[in-house]
Design a protein around this motif. Structure first.
Motif, PDB file in Angstrom:
ATOM      1  N   LYS A   1      52.355  44.861  47.404  1.00 21.14           N
ATOM      2  CA  LYS A   1      52.404  44.906  45.943  1.00 21.14           C
ATOM      3  C   LYS A   1      51.213  45.670  45.391  1.00 21.14           C
ATOM      4  O   LYS A   1      50.106  45.558  45.890  1.00 21.14           O
ATOM      5  CB  LYS A   1      52.476  43.488  45.353  1.00 21.14           C
TER       6      LYS A   1
ATOM      7  N   TRP B   1      51.047  42.831  40.256  1.00 24.04           N
ATOM      8  CA  TRP B   1      51.887  41.642  40.401  1.00 24.04           C
ATOM      9  C   TRP B   1      51.530  40.563  39.384  1.00 24.04           C
ATOM     10  O   TRP B   1      50.495  40.616  38.741  1.00 24.04           O
ATOM     11  CB  TRP B   1      51.821  41.115  41.833  1.00 24.04           C
TER      12      TRP B   1
ATOM     13  N   GLU C   1      50.617  36.806  38.232  1.00 22.44           N
ATOM     14  CA  GLU C   1      49.885  35.660  38.783  1.00 22.44           C
ATOM     15  C   GLU C   1      49.526  34.747  37.608  1.00 22.44           C
ATOM     16  O   GLU C   1      49.285  35.232  36.499  1.00 22.44           O
ATOM     17  CB  GLU C   1      48.617  36.173  39.473  1.00 22.44           C
TER      18      GLU C   1
ATOM     19  N   HIS D   1      45.182  31.094  39.198  1.00 22.18           N
ATOM     20  CA  HIS D   1      44.832  31.860  40.397  1.00 22.18           C
ATOM     21  C   HIS D   1      44.098  33.163  40.058  1.00 22.18           C
ATOM     22  O   HIS D   1      43.172  33.554  40.739  1.00 22.18           O
ATOM     23  CB  HIS D   1      46.087  32.174  41.218  1.00 22.18           C
ATOM     24  N   ALA D   2      44.536  33.810  38.968  1.00 16.66           N
ATOM     25  CA  ALA D   2      43.931  35.091  38.603  1.00 16.66           C
ATOM     26  C   ALA D   2      42.447  34.915  38.272  1.00 16.66           C
ATOM     27  O   ALA D   2      41.611  35.721  38.672  1.00 16.66           O
ATOM     28  CB  ALA D   2      44.666  35.693  37.413  1.00 16.66           C
TER      29      ALA D   2
ATOM     30  N   HIS E   1      40.526  32.303  39.140  1.00 17.74           N
ATOM     31  CA  HIS E   1      40.293  31.189  40.041  1.00 17.74           C
ATOM     32  C   HIS E   1      38.963  30.480  39.789  1.00 17.74           C
ATOM     33  O   HIS E   1      38.875  29.258  39.728  1.00 17.74           O
ATOM     34  CB  HIS E   1      40.359  31.779  41.441  1.00 17.74           C
TER      35      HIS E   1
ATOM     36  N   LEU F   1      47.982  41.385  37.750  1.00 19.90           N
ATOM     37  CA  LEU F   1      46.834  41.738  38.582  1.00 19.90           C
ATOM     38  C   LEU F   1      47.110  43.062  39.288  1.00 19.90           C
ATOM     39  O   LEU F   1      48.242  43.359  39.649  1.00 19.90           O
ATOM     40  CB  LEU F   1      46.569  40.649  39.628  1.00 19.90           C
TER      41      LEU F   1
ATOM     42  N   CYS G   1      38.064  43.185  49.951  1.00 14.46           N
ATOM     43  CA  CYS G   1      38.430  43.144  48.525  1.00 14.46           C
ATOM     44  C   CYS G   1      38.456  41.704  48.032  1.00 14.46           C
ATOM     45  O   CYS G   1      39.197  40.880  48.545  1.00 14.46           O
ATOM     46  CB  CYS G   1      39.800  43.784  48.307  1.00 14.46           C
ATOM     47  N   PRO G   2      37.649  41.384  47.008  1.00 18.04           N
ATOM     48  CA  PRO G   2      37.605  39.994  46.520  1.00 18.04           C
ATOM     49  C   PRO G   2      38.781  39.644  45.615  1.00 18.04           C
ATOM     50  O   PRO G   2      38.855  38.538  45.117  1.00 18.04           O
ATOM     51  CB  PRO G   2      36.305  39.942  45.713  1.00 18.04           C
ATOM     52  N   TYR G   3      39.669  40.607  45.376  1.00 15.95           N
ATOM     53  CA  TYR G   3      40.737  40.405  44.402  1.00 15.95           C
ATOM     54  C   TYR G   3      42.124  40.386  45.027  1.00 15.95           C
ATOM     55  O   TYR G   3      43.116  40.257  44.326  1.00 15.95           O
ATOM     56  CB  TYR G   3      40.665  41.514  43.343  1.00 15.95           C
ATOM     57  N   GLY G   4      42.192  40.542  46.335  1.00 15.29           N
ATOM     58  CA  GLY G   4      43.493  40.554  47.005  1.00 15.29           C
ATOM     59  C   GLY G   4      44.373  41.691  46.539  1.00 15.29           C
ATOM     60  O   GLY G   4      45.589  41.555  46.450  1.00 15.29           O
ATOM     61  N   SER G   5      43.752  42.833  46.239  1.00 14.30           N
ATOM     62  CA  SER G   5      44.513  43.924  45.623  1.00 14.30           C
ATOM     63  C   SER G   5      45.132  44.894  46.624  1.00 14.30           C
ATOM     64  O   SER G   5      45.849  45.796  46.233  1.00 14.30           O
ATOM     65  CB  SER G   5      43.616  44.725  44.678  1.00 14.30           C
ATOM     66  N   ARG G   6      44.824  44.710  47.887  1.00 15.89           N
ATOM     67  CA  ARG G   6      45.290  45.696  48.865  1.00 15.89           C
ATOM     68  C   ARG G   6      46.393  45.126  49.751  1.00 15.89           C
ATOM     69  O   ARG G   6      46.370  43.957  50.098  1.00 15.89           O
ATOM     70  CB  ARG G   6      44.109  46.149  49.732  1.00 15.89           C
TER      71      ARG G   6
ATOM     72  N   ARG H   1      37.643  39.755  36.359  1.00 19.90           N
ATOM     73  CA  ARG H   1      37.774  38.855  37.510  1.00 19.90           C
ATOM     74  C   ARG H   1      36.497  38.897  38.346  1.00 19.90           C
ATOM     75  O   ARG H   1      35.995  39.960  38.687  1.00 19.90           O
ATOM     76  CB  ARG H   1      38.984  39.239  38.362  1.00 19.90           C
ATOM     77  N   LYS H   2      35.990  37.719  38.682  1.00 21.08           N
ATOM     78  CA  LYS H   2      34.805  37.563  39.533  1.00 21.08           C
ATOM     79  C   LYS H   2      33.664  38.526  39.187  1.00 21.08           C
ATOM     80  O   LYS H   2      33.206  39.299  40.053  1.00 21.08           O
ATOM     81  CB  LYS H   2      35.176  37.734  41.007  1.00 21.08           C
TER      82      LYS H   2
END
Lengths: 384, 279
Positions: free
Chosen positions: B109, B112, B114, B118-119, B121, B139, B184-189, B265-266
């Motif tokens: 993805k 996506w 979220e 969770h987004a 968090h 996200l 990646c701290p964002y789960g983007s990959r 985010r973060k």
């Protein structure tokens, strides 16, 4: 010299045949993985590294641990290690080859792996890890072959090899330190982002590696005329005791920092590891076995009476090796991903193809170490 | 060879496409009409979300590339309803040949849906505000100023384009080690666990498909910017997503950031994400 490796009895060849068989099964699954993709493993978008990278991490430790015989022998002139230094170096060669194989099978595009050298990226710890591992392999091949050649001729090793041996000592530390840096510099993964990770890697390596070496020395005593000597074994046992104690101490420090500070994203990983999170408890049983084995081995090793009883020592060595294999070869890598950076508890269990490919690489390592040890034994038996 | 391709990729964002007028104009002519129409339906009022406006020159049959010193995105979560979210995801994934897998494990993805819980968090949204916890947002890659993913890449297959801050991917160089996914701290990959092609409903000929074994992610529609059009999600969002030059004080994103309280985010990780959320 390699001809010495093909002079063996029936049991020697059956053992090698068994290992080749396991390797062939693994090769079949690898071809499947290569054609279908890494989708045949249990890895996912959330748990992107797993069994392979964890085995790699554990085995870097085994490779580095050769320094625990090289260092006392060459820097402190501890003569009792004279006979097993070569065993340590050969074990390191086998372990590094396994490490490289585990990296290779983990790649999505394995045949592009030379891009790492084609486009060197000094900002990437993976680049440095590749460099130090290759360097360590070359150093060990050079040192062991030169000393074997000298032994074959019955002369002392040439003087020029000494600087390489000395260099191999800090180099051994570097391979495991850089491997820890692969993990500990990532802001995204709080479970690994701890300054004690590098020291902890070294401590656990210097317990697990020598434990394997003692077991191998005991096995050689049974199977051949080769005797490492009680003094060498006792000294190795002492090294394991200290290293294991330090490792247990580091683990305790990590638990304290996580739980006393109370930061949820630090605690949650340890919870997943030891009690499970949201019903996901794949590693819980394993981790408790690891803790139990580690602590009981430490109790047995710290007491001189039990440590010097070789039956107990053998048990303790098995316990140390299994305990640390679970800790690093399962727990450490997988738990870094659970929960995910978005706080989701995801699951990962290695699949059959994944485990079989892993087993094949372990068989490859065992094959290399067997052949190299056999060569050494045949050479030494000739000289008596 | 690869150096040339790399230079080309880097230049693509800034160089005028004048010399290639003919092929570009045909590309634009075949621009997906569905998405343009969707945008007109929903976004008439807030249409100019991209700051360096569309070309004025009536003589040119192609558009100038959109350029910026620092691309950034502002997502107004108040305007994100279920339909808009779906439209944005669909626009992106269709344009970019993003495959759809039945098994979650193999999922890929770029953008996506979220929930806030969770987004964001680490914001620790109180449990008794169920409706906020489960409010949805979008996200995607944050195109960080200090991207940890490019830092760990052992082959420079992913890199930050210095002239406009986009975090790019070279799918021909990637060895599939997935270190960037880990960093990646964002789960983007996402990683191509299997051959993606059989899982793409309809392959768009003007965008490459990927092969198994490489990593991919959102590119802020670098290929569309080069052709002078806004990112697909921005276009489909009906004004919920603004996109523009952060360095330009008159850009829409700057106005939005000045007028609203936004979160990222973060932010504590120092990555300087360039996707801002109005909540």
């Amino acid at each position: 010299m390699i001809e010495k490796a093909i002079q063996g009895g029936k049991s020697y060849y059956s053992w090698l045949a068994l290992l080749v068989g396991i390797m062939l099964i693994g090769a079949y699954y690898w071809v499947r993985q290569f054609t279908e993709g890494l989708g045949i493993t249990g890895l996912s978008r959330d748990v992107t590294w797993g069994f392979y990278i964890a085995q790699f991490t554990f085995l870097v430790g085994v490779a580095a641990s050769a320094v625990m015989v090289v260092l006392p022998y060459y820097l402190h002139n501890f003569k009792a290690f004279g006979k097993i230094t070569i065993l340590g170096e050969f074990l390191a060669i086998g372990a590094v080859l396994m490490c490289m194989s585990f990296i290779f099978v983990d790649m999505g595009q394995p045949f592009r792996i030379l891009n790492v050298f084609l486009h060197p990226s000094p900002h990437s710890m993976m680049f440095w890890d590749t460099v130090v591992l290759f360097g360590y392999l070359l150093l060990n091949i050079l040192i062991s072959s030169v000393s074997m050649q000298a032994e074959k001729k019955g002369v002392a090793p040439p003087k020029w090899i000494k600087p390489f041996i000395i260099l191999s000592i800090p180099w051994a530390f570097s391979i495991h330190t850089v491997t820890a840096m692969l993990y500990s510099g990532l802001a995204a993964r709080p479970f690994w982002m701890t300054a004690v990770l590098g020291p902890r890697f070294l401590a656990s390596a210097f317990a697990a590696g020598p434990a394997l070496l003692i077991l191998l020395a005991m096995l050689l005593r049974r199977l051949s005329k080769f005797d490492a000597g009680d003094r060498a074994i006792n000294q190795l046992a002492m090294i394991i005791t200290y290293a294991l104690g330090i490792n247990l101490f580091f683990v305790a420090m990590e638990l304290f920092t996580a739980f006393y500070s109370g930061i949820p994203e630090h605690i949650s990983h340890f919870k997943y590891l030891f009690v499970g999170l949201e019903g996901n408890n794949f590693l819980v049983g394993w981790m408790w076995v690891s803790m139990l084995l580690g602590v009981s081995a430490f109790v047995l090793l710290v007491n001189p009476k039990t440590r010097k009883n070789y039956k107990v020592l053998a048990f303790a060595c098995v316990a140390v090796f299994v305990s640390l294999w679970i800790e690093k070869g399962l727990g450490l890598v997988i738990t870094g991903f659970i929960p995910s950076p978005l706080g989701e508890v995801v699951s990962y269990v290695p699949t059959l193809p994944e485990v079989m490919i892993g087993l094949a690489i372990w068989a490859l390592g065992a094959f290399v170490v067997t052949v190299l040890y056999k060569m050494t034994l045949n050479l030494r038996e000739r000289w008596g | 060879m690869s150096v040339d391709r790399r230079k080309f990729l880097k230049l693509a964002g800034v160089v005028s496409l004048g010399a290639a007028a003919k092929p570009v104009s045909t590309l634009l002519a075949s621009e997906d009409p569905i998405h343009v129409k969707k945008m007109e339906e929903g976004a008439a009022a807030t249409a100019p979300t991209v700051s360096p406006g569309p070309p004025q020159g009536e003589a040119s049959s192609f558009r100038e590339p959109l350029t910026a010193k620092r691309w950034a995105m502002v997502i107004d979560t108040r305007k994100l309803d279920e339909a808009t979210i779906e439209r944005c995801i669909d626009a992106c994934h269709t344009r970019h040949n993003v495959p759809e897998f039945e098994i979650k494990k193999d999922e890929i993805k770029w953008i996506w849906e979220e929930d806030f819980h969770h987004a964001f968090h680490e914001q620790d949204i109180p449990v008794y505000t169920e409706h906020i916890r489960h409010k949805s947002t979008l996200l995607l890659c944050n195109h960080c100023d200090e991207p940890p993913c490019t830092n760990v890449c052992p082959t420079e297959a992913t890199f930050k384009r210095e002239e406009d801050g986009l975090v790019m991917m070279d799918w021909h160089r990637c060895i599939g080690c997935r270190y960037c996914v880990v960093a990646c701290p964002y789960g983007s990959r996402s990683f191509n666990w299997r051959d993606p092609r059989p899982h793409i409903e309809e392959i768009q000929g003007d965008f490459p498909t990927r092969m198994r074994g490489v990593v991919e992610k959102c590119t802020f529609c670098e290929e569309r910017l080069a052709r002078g059009i806004a990112p697909a999600c921005v276009e489909a969002s009906g004004g919920a997503i603004a996109f523009g030059d952060l360095e330009d004080p008159h850009s829409s994103v700057r106005h939005l950031l000045e007028e609203h309280f936004t979160i990222r985010r973060k932010p504590n990780l120092g990555t300087q994400p360039q996707v801002y959320y109005i909540v």
